[in-house]
Scaffold this active site. Structure first.
Site, short mmCIF file in Angstrom:
data_model
loop_
_atom_site.label_atom_id
_atom_site.label_comp_id
_atom_site.label_asym_id
_atom_site.label_seq_id
_atom_site.Cartn_x
_atom_site.Cartn_y
_atom_site.Cartn_z
N ASP A 1 -6.63 1.82 7.59
CA ASP A 1 -5.27 2.31 7.77
C ASP A 1 -5.28 3.80 8.05
O ASP A 1 -6.34 4.44 8.08
CB ASP A 1 -4.38 1.97 6.57
CG ASP A 1 -4.87 2.59 5.27
OD1 ASP A 1 -5.27 3.77 5.28
OD2 ASP A 1 -4.88 1.90 4.23
N ARG B 1 -4.06 -5.12 7.35
CA ARG B 1 -5.17 -4.23 7.73
C ARG B 1 -6.36 -5.03 8.27
O ARG B 1 -7.05 -4.60 9.20
CB ARG B 1 -5.60 -3.39 6.53
CG ARG B 1 -4.59 -2.32 6.13
CD ARG B 1 -5.07 -1.53 4.92
NE ARG B 1 -5.11 -2.34 3.71
CZ ARG B 1 -6.08 -2.30 2.81
NH1 ARG B 1 -7.12 -1.50 2.98
NH2 ARG B 1 -6.02 -3.05 1.73
N TYR C 1 6.19 -8.90 8.33
CA TYR C 1 5.86 -7.48 8.45
C TYR C 1 6.03 -7.01 9.88
O TYR C 1 5.84 -7.77 10.83
CB TYR C 1 4.40 -7.22 8.06
CG TYR C 1 4.03 -7.53 6.64
CD1 TYR C 1 4.14 -6.56 5.65
CD2 TYR C 1 3.56 -8.79 6.28
CE1 TYR C 1 3.78 -6.83 4.34
CE2 TYR C 1 3.21 -9.08 4.97
CZ TYR C 1 3.32 -8.10 4.00
OH TYR C 1 2.97 -8.38 2.70
N ASP D 1 0.84 -1.20 0.00
CA ASP D 1 0.00 0.00 0.00
C ASP D 1 0.88 1.25 0.00
O ASP D 1 2.02 1.22 0.49
CB ASP D 1 -0.91 0.01 1.23
CG ASP D 1 -1.97 -1.07 1.18
OD1 ASP D 1 -2.44 -1.38 0.07
OD2 ASP D 1 -2.34 -1.60 2.25
#
Length: 242
Positions: free
Chosen positions: A97, A189, A83, A55
């Site tokens: 987000d 997310r 991550y 993203d």
């Protein structure tokens, strides 16, 4: 052949014909296609692709393939990812987000690292995850995010993913920092959304950084602007000698 910050000029001169794999540390504010276009413009290659979208607000490892190496993109896309993320507890946004519009706020229960780790552990293993409304998944040929931008709610089917590890790194002032190792197709997310639902207060992703894809680490990656400039210089040098 991979090319991060350690590859040399001779390799750069040849990578159009042979195809190369480039490790890029994507900066915040860039789309994955921005990075692809920057490198494509620098090297004048007809084919440049990436192995896994990040993203715009996210940073970290983006694997680019050029020339013949684009045939190997699926090989990289299928690898597990790691991550590091920060979740804001007590608020939700429409995009899940930090770039989204705040849609709700609620009191955060009394929590600590141990309690949060116990809750996160529930998501470890093979699970069914519903992707965010703002996602590139196509519904009847149309990306879900395009319909979400128009205020439409779409029916997105759950997808089976695997969470290999879900570590709570720190928790302070409603900011939860986690490290997650997961299979392809995982939406961080959505993990934040589901955690917020479990806690009853909501949550969204404040920051997201991809640390690795399979055995490929962001530590061996290059800044996109530095990479593009080195490619241009290598090609200019090659042209001068031809």
């Amino acid at each position: 052949m991979t090319a991060g910050k350690f590859f040399n000029t001779d390799e750069l001169r040849l990578f159009f014909d042979e195809g190369k794999v480039l490790l890029i540390d994507k900066p915040a504010g860039w789309t994955s296609f921005d990075v692809v276009n920057k490198i494509r413009f620098a090297c004048k290659a007809k084919r440049v692709g990436h192995a896994g979208t990040l993203d715009p607000f996210a940073t970290g490892l983006l694997i680019l393939c050029t020339g013949k190496a684009t045939k190997t993109i699926d090989t990289f896309s299928d690898l597990d990812k790691v991550y590091e993320a920060e979740f804001v507890l007590g608020k939700t946004t429409d995009t899940l987000d930090i770039e989204g519009r705040i849609t709700s706020e609620a009191p955060v229960p009394d929590l600590n690292k141990a309690v949060l780790q116990e809750i996160c552990n529930k998501s470890i293993g093979e699970i069914e995850q519903i992707p965010p409304q703002f996602a590139a998944i196509k519904i009847n040929g149309v990306p879900a995010y395009k319909m979400a931008r128009k205020g439409k709610t779409v029916d997105i089917k759950p997808r089976r993913i695997t969470i290999h590890a879900y570590h709570v790194l720190s928790y302070k002032e409603n900011i939860l920092r986690v490290m997650i190792e997961c299979s392809k197709g995982t939406y961080i997310r959505a993990l934040a959304r589901d955690l917020g639902n479990e806690l009853g207060c909501g949550a969204f992703v404040k920051s997201l950084r991809r640390l690795s894809i399979g055995a490929y680490s962001v530590e061996n990656s290059s800044d996109v602007l530095n990479m593009a400039e080195r490619i241009k210089q290598a090609l200019a040098t090659s042209a001068d000698k031809s």
